[in-house]
Write a protein that holds these residues in place. Structure first.
Motif, PDB file in Angstrom:
ATOM      1  N   GLY A   1     -32.221  72.756  38.473  1.00 49.85           N
ATOM      2  CA  GLY A   1     -33.529  73.198  38.005  1.00 49.85           C
ATOM      3  C   GLY A   1     -34.097  74.379  38.772  1.00 49.85           C
ATOM      4  O   GLY A   1     -35.046  75.015  38.313  1.00 49.85           O
ATOM      5  N   LYS A   2     -33.531  74.701  39.937  1.00 51.63           N
ATOM      6  CA  LYS A   2     -34.042  75.809  40.747  1.00 51.63           C
ATOM      7  C   LYS A   2     -33.821  77.133  40.020  1.00 51.63           C
ATOM      8  O   LYS A   2     -32.764  77.387  39.462  1.00 51.63           O
ATOM      9  CB  LYS A   2     -33.340  75.830  42.102  1.00 51.63           C
ATOM     10  CG  LYS A   2     -33.830  76.947  43.018  1.00 51.63           C
ATOM     11  CD  LYS A   2     -33.147  76.939  44.366  1.00 51.63           C
ATOM     12  CE  LYS A   2     -33.662  78.067  45.240  1.00 51.63           C
ATOM     13  NZ  LYS A   2     -33.060  78.084  46.557  1.00 51.63           N
ATOM     14  N   SER A   3     -34.827  78.001  40.052  1.00 50.80           N
ATOM     15  CA  SER A   3     -34.740  79.322  39.444  1.00 50.80           C
ATOM     16  C   SER A   3     -34.042  80.277  40.416  1.00 50.80           C
ATOM     17  O   SER A   3     -34.358  80.307  41.602  1.00 50.80           O
ATOM     18  CB  SER A   3     -36.139  79.832  39.121  1.00 50.80           C
ATOM     19  OG  SER A   3     -36.049  81.086  38.502  1.00 50.80           O
ATOM     20  N   ILE A   4     -33.071  81.037  39.902  1.00 44.72           N
ATOM     21  CA  ILE A   4     -32.272  81.945  40.725  1.00 44.72           C
ATOM     22  C   ILE A   4     -32.210  83.314  40.040  1.00 44.72           C
ATOM     23  O   ILE A   4     -31.875  83.398  38.863  1.00 44.72           O
ATOM     24  CB  ILE A   4     -30.812  81.425  40.871  1.00 44.72           C
ATOM     25  CG1 ILE A   4     -30.766  80.026  41.461  1.00 44.72           C
ATOM     26  CG2 ILE A   4     -29.941  82.395  41.640  1.00 44.72           C
ATOM     27  CD1 ILE A   4     -30.941  79.962  42.948  1.00 44.72           C
ATOM     28  N   PRO A   5     -32.514  84.405  40.768  1.00 48.04           N
ATOM     29  CA  PRO A   5     -32.324  85.739  40.187  1.00 48.04           C
ATOM     30  C   PRO A   5     -30.832  86.078  40.095  1.00 48.04           C
ATOM     31  O   PRO A   5     -30.071  85.794  41.010  1.00 48.04           O
ATOM     32  CB  PRO A   5     -33.039  86.670  41.155  1.00 48.04           C
ATOM     33  CG  PRO A   5     -33.258  85.898  42.405  1.00 48.04           C
ATOM     34  CD  PRO A   5     -33.119  84.447  42.085  1.00 48.04           C
ATOM     35  N   VAL A   6     -30.440  86.662  38.967  1.00 54.03           N
ATOM     36  CA  VAL A   6     -29.037  86.994  38.719  1.00 54.03           C
ATOM     37  C   VAL A   6     -28.935  88.479  38.423  1.00 54.03           C
ATOM     38  O   VAL A   6     -29.771  89.046  37.717  1.00 54.03           O
ATOM     39  CB  VAL A   6     -28.484  86.173  37.524  1.00 54.03           C
ATOM     40  CG1 VAL A   6     -27.079  86.610  37.162  1.00 54.03           C
ATOM     41  CG2 VAL A   6     -28.523  84.688  37.833  1.00 54.03           C
ATOM     42  N   ARG A   7     -27.901  89.106  38.961  1.00 56.36           N
ATOM     43  CA  ARG A   7     -27.631  90.527  38.708  1.00 56.36           C
ATOM     44  C   ARG A   7     -26.240  90.678  38.115  1.00 56.36           C
ATOM     45  O   ARG A   7     -25.367  89.846  38.355  1.00 56.36           O
ATOM     46  CB  ARG A   7     -27.706  91.321  40.007  1.00 56.36           C
ATOM     47  CG  ARG A   7     -29.110  91.342  40.552  1.00 56.36           C
ATOM     48  CD  ARG A   7     -29.278  92.517  41.404  1.00 56.36           C
ATOM     49  NE  ARG A   7     -30.666  92.928  41.271  1.00 56.36           N
ATOM     50  CZ  ARG A   7     -31.105  94.075  41.673  1.00 56.36           C
ATOM     51  NH1 ARG A   7     -30.290  94.924  42.207  1.00 56.36           N
ATOM     52  NH2 ARG A   7     -32.360  94.389  41.556  1.00 56.36           N
TER      53      ARG A   7
ATOM     54  N   GLY B   1     -31.945  83.033  36.049  1.00 51.58           N
ATOM     55  CA  GLY B   1     -31.054  81.907  35.826  1.00 51.58           C
ATOM     56  C   GLY B   1     -31.664  80.631  36.375  1.00 51.58           C
ATOM     57  O   GLY B   1     -32.616  80.665  37.157  1.00 51.58           O
ATOM     58  N   ARG B   2     -31.109  79.513  35.951  1.00 51.88           N
ATOM     59  CA  ARG B   2     -31.560  78.203  36.415  1.00 51.88           C
ATOM     60  C   ARG B   2     -30.327  77.385  36.769  1.00 51.88           C
ATOM     61  O   ARG B   2     -29.365  77.347  36.019  1.00 51.88           O
ATOM     62  CB  ARG B   2     -32.361  77.522  35.319  1.00 51.88           C
ATOM     63  CG  ARG B   2     -33.026  76.261  35.779  1.00 51.88           C
ATOM     64  CD  ARG B   2     -34.166  75.840  34.891  1.00 51.88           C
ATOM     65  NE  ARG B   2     -35.216  76.828  34.677  1.00 51.88           N
ATOM     66  CZ  ARG B   2     -36.177  77.137  35.541  1.00 51.88           C
ATOM     67  NH1 ARG B   2     -36.248  76.533  36.695  1.00 51.88           N
ATOM     68  NH2 ARG B   2     -37.084  78.039  35.254  1.00 51.88           N
ATOM     69  N   VAL B   3     -30.341  76.761  37.948  1.00 51.83           N
ATOM     70  CA  VAL B   3     -29.212  75.934  38.391  1.00 51.83           C
ATOM     71  C   VAL B   3     -29.106  74.733  37.462  1.00 51.83           C
ATOM     72  O   VAL B   3     -30.079  73.990  37.281  1.00 51.83           O
ATOM     73  CB  VAL B   3     -29.395  75.471  39.852  1.00 51.83           C
ATOM     74  CG1 VAL B   3     -28.283  74.528  40.258  1.00 51.83           C
ATOM     75  CG2 VAL B   3     -29.447  76.668  40.791  1.00 51.83           C
ATOM     76  N   THR B   4     -27.935  74.570  36.850  1.00 55.04           N
ATOM     77  CA  THR B   4     -27.727  73.444  35.937  1.00 55.04           C
ATOM     78  C   THR B   4     -26.741  72.424  36.477  1.00 55.04           C
ATOM     79  O   THR B   4     -26.677  71.307  35.978  1.00 55.04           O
ATOM     80  CB  THR B   4     -27.249  73.933  34.558  1.00 55.04           C
ATOM     81  OG1 THR B   4     -26.137  74.808  34.723  1.00 55.04           O
ATOM     82  CG2 THR B   4     -28.359  74.653  33.828  1.00 55.04           C
TER      83      THR B   4
END
Length: 173
Positions: free
Chosen positions: A40-46, A57-60
């Motif tokens: 559920g944690k939000s993560i910036p993706v490049r 992105g979101r950790v699934t």
């Protein structure tokens, strides 16, 4: 999956459909940092395709077991964008706010001798191979981080260690 005029039997797949409205990015996270990634944690993706665009992105999924290098696969789902469309198979990376080191002293995997509990490597000093005990930190498939026993600029033997003993004369190439 088949060409015009091909004979197919019942149950033979003839096409594959890929839904790219959301894509999965799988990254390997070192053991020391894996607990910072929660479902559920939000993560910036490049991405390399759009280097100046941040995707959200979101950790699934966080794997329950790591690989032999103590890295844990973490799955991050990214919603595709109409303005900057991504395709399945493209490379991406994460920009984590964790305290993972940006730079580290690392040696190729083949330079390490001994066991994981007592790693050693040969360093060239004054034309001789000197066996040193080292401590290993983070690892990748190709490199080991050395956190103790080596300093920047030391010349490390990366091949031919089977022919060496402590104090053997060597010529660095």
């Amino acid at each position: 999956m088949v060409e015009k005029g091909s004979v197919v039997s019942q149950g033979t797949p003839i096409a594959e459909i890929t839904d790219i409205s959301s894509l999965k990015l799988v990254v390997n996270i070192p053991e020391k940092s894996v607990n910072e990634f929660k479902t559920g944690k939000s993560i910036p993706v490049r991405t390399d395709v759009y280097p100046h665009v941040n995707f959200h992105g979101r950790v699934t999924m966080v794997a329950a077991q790591g690989d032999e290098a103590h890295n844990y696969p973490v799955e991050i789902t990214v919603q595709n964008s109409a303005a900057n469309p991504l395709k399945a198979g493209m490379y991406g990376s994460i920009a984590s706010d964790s305290k993972v080191k940006g730079e580290a002293l690392a040696v190729p995997r083949q330079a390490i001798m001994g066991s994981a509990k007592q790693p050693q490597l040969y360093v060239v000093e004054n034309g001789r191979a000197v066996l040193r005990d080292v401590s290993i930190g983070a690892t990748t498939n190709d490199y080991y981080e050395i956190i103790k026993g080596l300093k920047a600029g030391d010349r490390v033997v990366t091949s031919g260690q089977i022919n060496l003993q402590n104090g053997t004369s060597v010529i660095a190439q």
